[in-house]
Scaffold this active site. Sequence first.
Site, PDB file in Angstrom:
ATOM      1  N   GLN A 159     -12.899  29.568   1.894  1.00  0.00           N
ATOM      2  CA  GLN A 159     -11.484  29.226   2.003  1.00  0.00           C
ATOM      3  C   GLN A 159     -10.758  30.142   2.986  1.00  0.00           C
ATOM      4  OE1 GLN A 159     -11.548  28.618  -2.770  1.00  0.00           O
ATOM      5  NE2 GLN A 159      -9.508  28.868  -1.940  1.00  0.00           N
TER       6      GLN A 159
ATOM      7  N   GLU B 148      -0.925  25.131  -7.307  1.00  0.00           N
ATOM      8  CA  GLU B 148      -1.407  25.644  -8.597  1.00  0.00           C
ATOM      9  C   GLU B 148      -0.421  25.449  -9.735  1.00  0.00           C
ATOM     10  OE1 GLU B 148      -2.589  29.971  -7.039  1.00  0.00           O
ATOM     11  OE2 GLU B 148      -0.722  29.040  -6.485  1.00  0.00           O
TER      12      GLU B 148
ATOM     13  N   ARG C 173      -8.073  27.481  -9.679  1.00  0.00           N
ATOM     14  CA  ARG C 173      -6.798  27.091  -9.080  1.00  0.00           C
ATOM     15  C   ARG C 173      -5.993  28.378  -8.890  1.00  0.00           C
ATOM     16  NH1 ARG C 173      -5.991  21.156  -8.891  1.00  0.00           N
ATOM     17  NH2 ARG C 173      -4.409  21.006  -7.318  1.00  0.00           N
ATOM     18  N   CYS C 174      -6.637  29.303  -8.240  1.00  0.00           N
ATOM     19  CA  CYS C 174      -6.188  30.685  -7.992  1.00  0.00           C
ATOM     20  C   CYS C 174      -5.170  31.181  -9.011  1.00  0.00           C
ATOM     21  CB  CYS C 174      -5.625  30.813  -6.589  1.00  0.00           C
ATOM     22  SG  CYS C 174      -6.746  30.240  -5.335  1.00  0.00           S
TER      23      CYS C 174
HETATM   24  N1  MCN Z   1       3.061  20.235  -0.137  1.00  0.00           N
HETATM   25  C1  MCN Z   1       4.117  19.408   0.178  1.00  0.00           C
HETATM   26  N2  MCN Z   1       5.391  19.842  -0.091  1.00  0.00           N
HETATM   27  C2  MCN Z   1       5.632  21.031  -0.687  1.00  0.00           C
HETATM   28  C3  MCN Z   1       4.542  21.861  -1.046  1.00  0.00           C
HETATM   29  C4  MCN Z   1       3.260  21.439  -0.739  1.00  0.00           C
HETATM   30  O1  MCN Z   1       3.894  18.314   0.680  1.00  0.00           O
HETATM   31  N3  MCN Z   1       6.881  21.439  -0.939  1.00  0.00           N
HETATM   32  C5  MCN Z   1       1.678  19.837   0.187  1.00  0.00           C
HETATM   33  C6  MCN Z   1       1.085  20.785   1.244  1.00  0.00           C
HETATM   34  O2  MCN Z   1       1.483  20.512   2.513  1.00  0.00           O
HETATM   35  C7  MCN Z   1      -0.394  20.651   0.989  1.00  0.00           C
HETATM   36  C8  MCN Z   1      -0.441  20.511  -0.521  1.00  0.00           C
HETATM   37  O3  MCN Z   1       0.835  20.008  -0.933  1.00  0.00           O
HETATM   38  O4  MCN Z   1      -0.897  19.515   1.636  1.00  0.00           O
HETATM   39  C9  MCN Z   1      -0.703  21.866  -1.233  1.00  0.00           C
HETATM   40  O5  MCN Z   1       0.101  22.811  -0.624  1.00  0.00           O
HETATM   41  P1  MCN Z   1       0.325  24.317  -1.114  1.00  0.00           P
HETATM   42  O6  MCN Z   1       1.034  24.322  -2.387  1.00  0.00           O
HETATM   43  O7  MCN Z   1       0.908  25.053   0.023  1.00  0.00           O
HETATM   44  O8  MCN Z   1      -1.130  24.870  -1.428  1.00  0.00           O
HETATM   45  P2  MCN Z   1      -2.336  25.170  -0.425  1.00  0.00           P
HETATM   46  O9  MCN Z   1      -2.435  24.105   0.560  1.00  0.00           O
HETATM   47  O10 MCN Z   1      -2.298  26.579   0.002  1.00  0.00           O
HETATM   48  O11 MCN Z   1      -3.545  24.942  -1.427  1.00  0.00           O
HETATM   49  C10 MCN Z   1      -3.896  25.933  -2.335  1.00  0.00           C
HETATM   50  C11 MCN Z   1      -3.794  25.481  -3.773  1.00  0.00           C
HETATM   51  C12 MCN Z   1      -4.709  26.305  -4.532  1.00  0.00           C
HETATM   52  S1  MCN Z   1      -4.299  27.936  -4.642  1.00  0.00           S
HETATM   53  C13 MCN Z   1      -5.867  25.828  -5.055  1.00  0.00           C
HETATM   54  S2  MCN Z   1      -6.887  26.891  -5.871  1.00  0.00           S
HETATM   55  C14 MCN Z   1      -6.178  24.476  -4.922  1.00  0.00           C
HETATM   56  C15 MCN Z   1      -5.059  23.623  -4.630  1.00  0.00           C
HETATM   57  O12 MCN Z   1      -4.105  24.105  -3.882  1.00  0.00           O
HETATM   58  N4  MCN Z   1      -7.416  24.052  -4.711  1.00  0.00           N
HETATM   59  C16 MCN Z   1      -7.611  22.727  -4.477  1.00  0.00           C
HETATM   60  N5  MCN Z   1      -5.268  22.304  -4.637  1.00  0.00           N
HETATM   61  C17 MCN Z   1      -6.515  21.814  -4.475  1.00  0.00           C
HETATM   62  N6  MCN Z   1      -6.724  20.492  -4.295  1.00  0.00           N
HETATM   63  C18 MCN Z   1      -7.963  20.047  -4.054  1.00  0.00           C
HETATM   64  N7  MCN Z   1      -8.147  18.720  -3.879  1.00  0.00           N
HETATM   65  N8  MCN Z   1      -9.038  20.884  -3.991  1.00  0.00           N
HETATM   66  C19 MCN Z   1      -8.898  22.199  -4.192  1.00  0.00           C
HETATM   67  O13 MCN Z   1      -9.928  23.015  -4.090  1.00  0.00           O
END
Ligand code: MCN
Length: 782
Positions: free
Chosen positions: A220, A737, A367-368
């Site tokens: 990751q 998460e 999910r961290c």
């Molecule tokens: N998003 C959005 N609007 C927001 C916030 C987020 O549209 N206000 C969208 C983002 O653009 C992104 C998604 O939602 O496409 C998740 O965004 P974000 O919350 O920023 O998280 P990350 O992309 O950094 O993903 C990490 C988080 C974690 S920590 C784990 S663990 C995790 C997870 O997301 N592992 C996953 N979701 C997962 N989903 C899948 N399918 N597989 C994993 O391994």
Amino acid sequence: MEETLPPTGVHGMGHKIRRKEDVRFLMGKGTYVDDIKLPNMAYLVFVRSPYAHAKIKKINVEKAKSIPGVIDIITGEELDKAGLAWIPTLMGDKMMVLPTDKVVFQGQEVVAIIAEDRYAAMDAANQVEIEYEPLEPIADPKKALEPNSPIVRPDKKSNLVFRWEAGDKEATDKVFKEADIVVSQDFYYQRLHVAYMEPVGSIAHYDPVSGKLTLWMTTQAPHVVRTVFSLVTKIPENKIRIVSPDIGGGFGGKVYVYPGYVVSAYASIKLGRPVKWINTRSEDMRSTAFARDFHIHGELAAKKDGIIVGLRIKVISDHGAFYGDANPSKFPAGLFSICTGAYDIKAAYVEVTGAYTNKPAGGIAYRCSFRVTEASYTIERLVDTLAHELGMDPAELRLKNFIPSEKFPYRSALGWTYDSGNYASALKKAMEKIGYYELRKEQEEKKKKGELMGIGISTFVEIVGAGPADLFDIVGIKMFDSAEIRIHPTGKVIARFGTRAQGQGHETTYAQIISEILGIPVEDIIVEEGDTDTCPYGLGTYASRSTPTAGAAAAVASRKILDKAKKIAAHLLEAREEDIVFEKGKFYVKGYPDKYKTIQDVALAAYTNPPPNIEAGLEAVTYYNPPNMTFPFGAYICVVDVDKGTGQVKVRRFVAVDDCGNIINPVIVDGQIMGALTMGFGTAFMEEIRYDENGNIYGGSFAEYLIPTAVETPRWELDKTVTPSPHHPLGAKGVGESATVGSPAAFVNAVVDALWDLGAKHIDMPIWPWKVWKVLKEKGMA
Ligand code: MCN
């Protein structure tokens, strides 16, 4: 049902477009590490320890060597000579790659076999003879911290990983003395495995001519791994390329550097051949990094009227034999200090003591939600306990104690500055949606008939966007992330990022951010991540940090491009820059919208006819340092019915109101919340990695480690409030998460609510039917 749009056209913030990457995944055209086959590739398999703690007296590989197809056998002794028997973990501890003297957990990698194919390697692994002298295993972290405990790690003098505290102990002790009521409870937050679809693995390919080492791996955080590899191997960083291709789920478990990555690289350099290592499912379950394993004692002090005045928590956390989070860094242990949650609690003190035990590395993944999950669970369980003890409605108690919306930015007693929030509005929305007061009436009616129904609430606060410089005191590191956006002369875009999605949909949402600002259709924007040779340096995807950091970087880089594009448009339209208006991908002079230049016209001019004094090209790179974390939140309400005969809990309804600020793609956000709720459900009712007192794992496969399938998973009822982050360029907060952080307490609160009158004050997760049945049996109900 509202329609989800196809991923074509200009679709910015808030548009429900389908995920661009799904075409590839649904057609089975994703490329995962195990799909990659290189000419002359050899295969690596590990011999693993049957003991949790044992001295290695002798290793005999002669028989194994004679198995046809075996190329090489690597032991810890050999790695030690190369300075690779131990490597640093990301946060300042170190980890054995292969042991030289003793093994420290059952399932640990001991000897590496390299063969022409996987079958020969497995046959040879069965022929390696290892003489062990069993040592006393330490599986209980409390025992591990006792003065005369055997020591787990050969390089340490005690089993103490760290002792970390936050808050004012004296002031907190004082409010506890003066409080009208104190409630306390012991909780065990069980050890969990992330159970992603694709096990961890790598392919290492060393080119002796160029001296370049390429590693395809399930990581990751590819750039961070490259730096660690360079420091450990002394190979210059520009001669290491880490490629993280499609990842079949990470959920935090693929942040770590595993022995297989290092040994495949070492073997490839030694043998001059590509070497592939892929864990089997049960190897993954026995040896990769685990989450939680927190023994918690929590206390809450309040006034008679329910005003909470103090919080005191003591935690012993079991980190297994190695841990990414040892001193000197406080991250992520420091994140436990979000434990005051959504409440305006003036005095709080928390103490976390980490212990090494004879188990696989633990402490972070799932999910961290590094420690925030355990913190949120603790406060939400304590608040419910207080409500029951006071005979108050748990919703009313929460509404009384929430941080008022006008108090933001709010400085918590444990040092966080919450950027924004409106907890009362989220809870009220959830209460209205579920029909809270009607449900309470129904519960009363059912109680009279001897039926068991429970209603559980959880109002959580998440901290995401690791991690701003000014929070160094709490988390101990400074973090950023990056975006590089390049517009070609024809107006098509390639955008590259330092993060690495594992299923979160970045190819779509990052494109939407660029589309929002530059008015370029999403199908014209290719998003790339996960290749250290091409992408800007970044710290990776975990802790829901991608939107708060790389998403922000995409917005800032797009705006830089827009600034330059305006200058070029002014030149093309023969006008002053300040008179140029940009709207929906078109530049025009104020008052003359019909005479315009498109962003595509401007891109062409940027390369073919740039104005004097302006460099050719249209691109920008941004390294974004967030000024603060973002603080998404939510209110969840769960309704359960408990079967008196079997102890089976049925989740009848679950309403989740989430707030992640402004939303980029509502479909993706809903998908993230549903996935995370399902993981929270698994935590509450099904999942646990268990060890006996000798450090032997129970099971270690999906036969015993149950995860929710579509059959068990409840129907989620989702809703939102929107409280934009005041410091994020798009007002967005992370969401990945949140629901895993918030939901476990709602489930457990609901079950305890159903059983409270029977005298059950708490049941540890996972709430398997027999645990409930035991309570019912004791009360003569089953
Ligand atoms: N998003 C959005 N609007 C927001 C916030 C987020 O549209 N206000 C969208 C983002 O653009 C992104 C998604 O939602 O496409 C998740 O965004 P974000 O919350 O920023 O998280 P990350 O992309 O950094 O993903 C990490 C988080 C974690 S920590 C784990 S663990 C995790 C997870 O997301 N592992 C996953 N979701 C997962 N989903 C899948 N399918 N597989 C994993 O391994």
